[in-house]
Design a protein around this motif. Structure first.
Motif, PDB file in Angstrom:
ATOM      1  N   THR A 109     -94.185  32.781  -3.651  1.00  0.00           N
ATOM      2  CA  THR A 109     -93.199  33.228  -2.718  1.00  0.00           C
ATOM      3  C   THR A 109     -92.601  34.545  -2.543  1.00  0.00           C
ATOM      4  OG1 THR A 109     -91.028  32.193  -2.049  1.00  0.00           O
ATOM      5  CG2 THR A 109     -91.344  32.120  -4.357  1.00  0.00           C
ATOM      6  N   HIS A 110     -92.157  35.069  -1.404  1.00  0.00           N
ATOM      7  CA  HIS A 110     -91.651  36.364  -1.347  1.00  0.00           C
ATOM      8  C   HIS A 110     -90.337  36.593  -0.609  1.00  0.00           C
ATOM      9  CE1 HIS A 110     -91.553  40.797  -1.326  1.00  0.00           C
ATOM     10  NE2 HIS A 110     -91.656  40.741  -0.053  1.00  0.00           N
ATOM     11  N   ASN A 111     -89.393  37.438  -1.005  1.00  0.00           N
ATOM     12  CA  ASN A 111     -88.279  37.288  -0.318  1.00  0.00           C
ATOM     13  C   ASN A 111     -88.116  38.168   0.922  1.00  0.00           C
ATOM     14  OD1 ASN A 111     -88.377  39.713  -1.626  1.00  0.00           O
ATOM     15  ND2 ASN A 111     -86.556  39.479  -3.005  1.00  0.00           N
ATOM     16  N   SER A 112     -89.015  38.169   1.906  1.00  0.00           N
ATOM     17  CA  SER A 112     -88.991  38.845   3.125  1.00  0.00           C
ATOM     18  C   SER A 112     -89.723  38.122   4.146  1.00  0.00           C
ATOM     19  CB  SER A 112     -89.517  40.162   3.031  1.00  0.00           C
ATOM     20  OG  SER A 112     -90.772  40.218   3.092  1.00  0.00           O
ATOM     21  N   LEU A 113     -89.719  38.505   5.152  1.00  0.00           N
ATOM     22  CA  LEU A 113     -90.599  37.696   6.519  1.00  0.00           C
ATOM     23  C   LEU A 113     -91.672  38.538   6.355  1.00  0.00           C
ATOM     24  CD1 LEU A 113     -87.725  36.474   9.101  1.00  0.00           C
ATOM     25  CD2 LEU A 113     -88.960  34.991   7.442  1.00  0.00           C
ATOM     26  N   LEU A 114     -92.728  38.092   5.618  1.00  0.00           N
ATOM     27  CA  LEU A 114     -93.800  39.041   5.599  1.00  0.00           C
ATOM     28  C   LEU A 114     -94.480  38.854   7.067  1.00  0.00           C
ATOM     29  CD1 LEU A 114     -95.333  37.997   2.072  1.00  0.00           C
ATOM     30  CD2 LEU A 114     -94.428  40.298   2.838  1.00  0.00           C
ATOM     31  N   PRO A 115     -95.181  39.787   7.460  1.00  0.00           N
ATOM     32  CA  PRO A 115     -95.838  41.210   6.893  1.00  0.00           C
ATOM     33  C   PRO A 115     -94.555  42.201   6.699  1.00  0.00           C
ATOM     34  CG  PRO A 115     -96.637  41.318   9.084  1.00  0.00           C
ATOM     35  CD  PRO A 115     -95.840  39.706   8.874  1.00  0.00           C
ATOM     36  N   ALA A 116     -93.379  42.093   7.194  1.00  0.00           N
ATOM     37  CA  ALA A 116     -92.319  42.804   6.916  1.00  0.00           C
ATOM     38  C   ALA A 116     -92.099  43.041   5.535  1.00  0.00           C
ATOM     39  CB  ALA A 116     -91.274  42.724   7.958  1.00  0.00           C
ATOM     40  N   PHE A 117     -92.020  43.964   4.901  1.00  0.00           N
ATOM     41  CA  PHE A 117     -90.978  44.318   3.708  1.00  0.00           C
ATOM     42  C   PHE A 117     -91.796  43.766   2.439  1.00  0.00           C
ATOM     43  CE2 PHE A 117     -87.778  43.876   6.919  1.00  0.00           C
ATOM     44  CZ  PHE A 117     -87.751  45.291   7.335  1.00  0.00           C
ATOM     45  N   PRO A 118     -93.128  43.879   2.337  1.00  0.00           N
ATOM     46  CA  PRO A 118     -93.645  43.572   1.018  1.00  0.00           C
ATOM     47  C   PRO A 118     -93.267  44.280  -0.257  1.00  0.00           C
ATOM     48  CG  PRO A 118     -95.314  44.839   2.022  1.00  0.00           C
ATOM     49  CD  PRO A 118     -93.811  44.806   3.235  1.00  0.00           C
ATOM     50  N   GLY A 119     -93.695  43.844  -1.345  1.00  0.00           N
ATOM     51  CA  GLY A 119     -93.277  44.776  -2.415  1.00  0.00           C
ATOM     52  C   GLY A 119     -92.188  44.059  -3.475  1.00  0.00           C
ATOM     53  N   MET A 120     -91.309  44.959  -4.172  1.00  0.00           N
ATOM     54  CA  MET A 120     -90.543  44.533  -4.971  1.00  0.00           C
ATOM     55  C   MET A 120     -89.068  44.494  -4.461  1.00  0.00           C
ATOM     56  SD  MET A 120     -92.014  43.632  -7.546  1.00  0.00           S
ATOM     57  CE  MET A 120     -90.620  43.532  -9.030  1.00  0.00           C
ATOM     58  N   ASN A 121     -88.809  45.173  -3.158  1.00  0.00           N
ATOM     59  CA  ASN A 121     -87.452  45.422  -2.683  1.00  0.00           C
ATOM     60  C   ASN A 121     -87.347  44.826  -1.503  1.00  0.00           C
ATOM     61  OD1 ASN A 121     -84.807  45.823  -2.879  1.00  0.00           O
ATOM     62  ND2 ASN A 121     -85.252  48.171  -2.078  1.00  0.00           N
ATOM     63  N   GLY A 122     -87.938  43.588  -1.110  1.00  0.00           N
ATOM     64  CA  GLY A 122     -87.780  43.249   0.192  1.00  0.00           C
ATOM     65  C   GLY A 122     -86.371  42.891   0.821  1.00  0.00           C
ATOM     66  N   PRO A 123     -85.116  42.321   0.275  1.00  0.00           N
ATOM     67  CA  PRO A 123     -83.762  42.493   0.704  1.00  0.00           C
ATOM     68  C   PRO A 123     -83.428  43.874   1.300  1.00  0.00           C
ATOM     69  CG  PRO A 123     -83.986  40.902  -0.690  1.00  0.00           C
ATOM     70  CD  PRO A 123     -85.213  41.723  -0.864  1.00  0.00           C
ATOM     71  N   GLY A 124     -83.621  44.687   0.162  1.00  0.00           N
ATOM     72  CA  GLY A 124     -82.891  46.015   0.472  1.00  0.00           C
ATOM     73  C   GLY A 124     -83.699  46.837   1.460  1.00  0.00           C
ATOM     74  N   GLU A 125     -84.837  46.604   1.804  1.00  0.00           N
ATOM     75  CA  GLU A 125     -85.514  47.308   2.634  1.00  0.00           C
ATOM     76  C   GLU A 125     -85.064  47.002   4.114  1.00  0.00           C
ATOM     77  OE1 GLU A 125     -89.829  47.559   2.333  1.00  0.00           O
ATOM     78  OE2 GLU A 125     -89.505  48.457   0.184  1.00  0.00           O
ATOM     79  N   ALA A 126     -84.934  45.132   4.040  1.00  0.00           N
ATOM     80  CA  ALA A 126     -84.446  44.723   5.193  1.00  0.00           C
ATOM     81  C   ALA A 126     -82.969  45.216   5.827  1.00  0.00           C
ATOM     82  CB  ALA A 126     -84.224  43.135   5.117  1.00  0.00           C
ATOM     83  N   LEU A 127     -82.171  45.396   4.753  1.00  0.00           N
ATOM     84  CA  LEU A 127     -80.823  46.038   5.073  1.00  0.00           C
ATOM     85  C   LEU A 127     -80.971  47.470   5.601  1.00  0.00           C
ATOM     86  CD1 LEU A 127     -78.547  44.697   2.121  1.00  0.00           C
ATOM     87  CD2 LEU A 127     -78.459  43.992   4.477  1.00  0.00           C
TER      88      LEU A 127
END
Length: 201
Positions: A109-127
């Motif tokens: 499970t990953h904390n972004s709507l992939l394929p957007a923002f993979p990796g360790m900082n999904g929420p930060g990159e989304a913001l």
């Protein structure tokens, strides 16, 4: 017949706890057969021990190289004969031996709507990107970083006053619910993987 889950954790194990709670219902269709970690003393291991679930630790530094670690992890997980292996905040990439042992059955499970923002900082990159929808993705692991076929996604609105912490916490709530629902559907109804598409039922 009840399906077996092996859950891998590196931290607090909130997703693990959600699965443990769900498995207490006989109608859910699964049991957590074992919980593994890549480090000692995690709260996730405590949660498992409190629930009477077998645990194991396989630390990378205890092996001569990553391949040896991957082989040991594969052998240990396989010994529990899991129907599904769940990465619930497991912060290690498993190698080809592991992926070959559990084809289409190792999920993350990953904390972004992939394929957007993979990796360790999904929420930060989304913001930082200014998106209006963030969310959680459950997917089948492959050899890439957050690149496998998608099982399910849940959208979480981004509020104007969100911080990384507040957005992360709301995504975690959606993530837990999605994980429990999707694993339950997988064990009760089955699933197929056709290229990039995962079909439940």
């Amino acid at each position: 017949m009840t399906s077996k889950l092996v859950v891998l954790v590196s931290g607090s194990g909130s997703n693990l706890q959600a699965l443990i709670d769900a498995c207490r219902d006989p109608g859910y269709g699964a049991e957590v057969a074992a919980v593994g970690a890549d480090r000692d003393g995690t709260f996730g291991l405590e949660r498992a021990e409190d629930a009477g679930i077998p645990t194991f630790v396989r630390k990378v530094r205890d092996f001569p190289d990553r391949d040896a670690w991957d082989a040991a992890l594969t052998e240990t997980v396989a010994s529990y004969e899991p129907d599904i292996v769940v990465s619930a905040g497991f912060l290690k990439l498993c190698g080809p031996r592991f992926l070959e042992a559990f084809p289409g059955r190792y999920i993350n499970t990953h904390n972004s709507l992939l394929p957007a923002f993979p990796g360790m900082n999904g929420p930060g990159e989304a913001l930082a990107a200014g998106v209006k929808l963030a969310g959680a993705t459950l997917f089948i692991c492959d050899s890439g970083v957050d690149t496998g076929p998608i099982i399910a996604q849940s959208a979480v609105p981004v509020e104007d006053d969100d911080t990384v912490e507040t957005l992360t916490e709301r995504i975690k709530e959606a993530e837990r619910a999605q994980l429990v629902d999707s694993v339950g559907r997988m064990v009760r109804d089955g699933w197929t993987v056709e290229g990039r598409r995962v079909r439940l039922g």
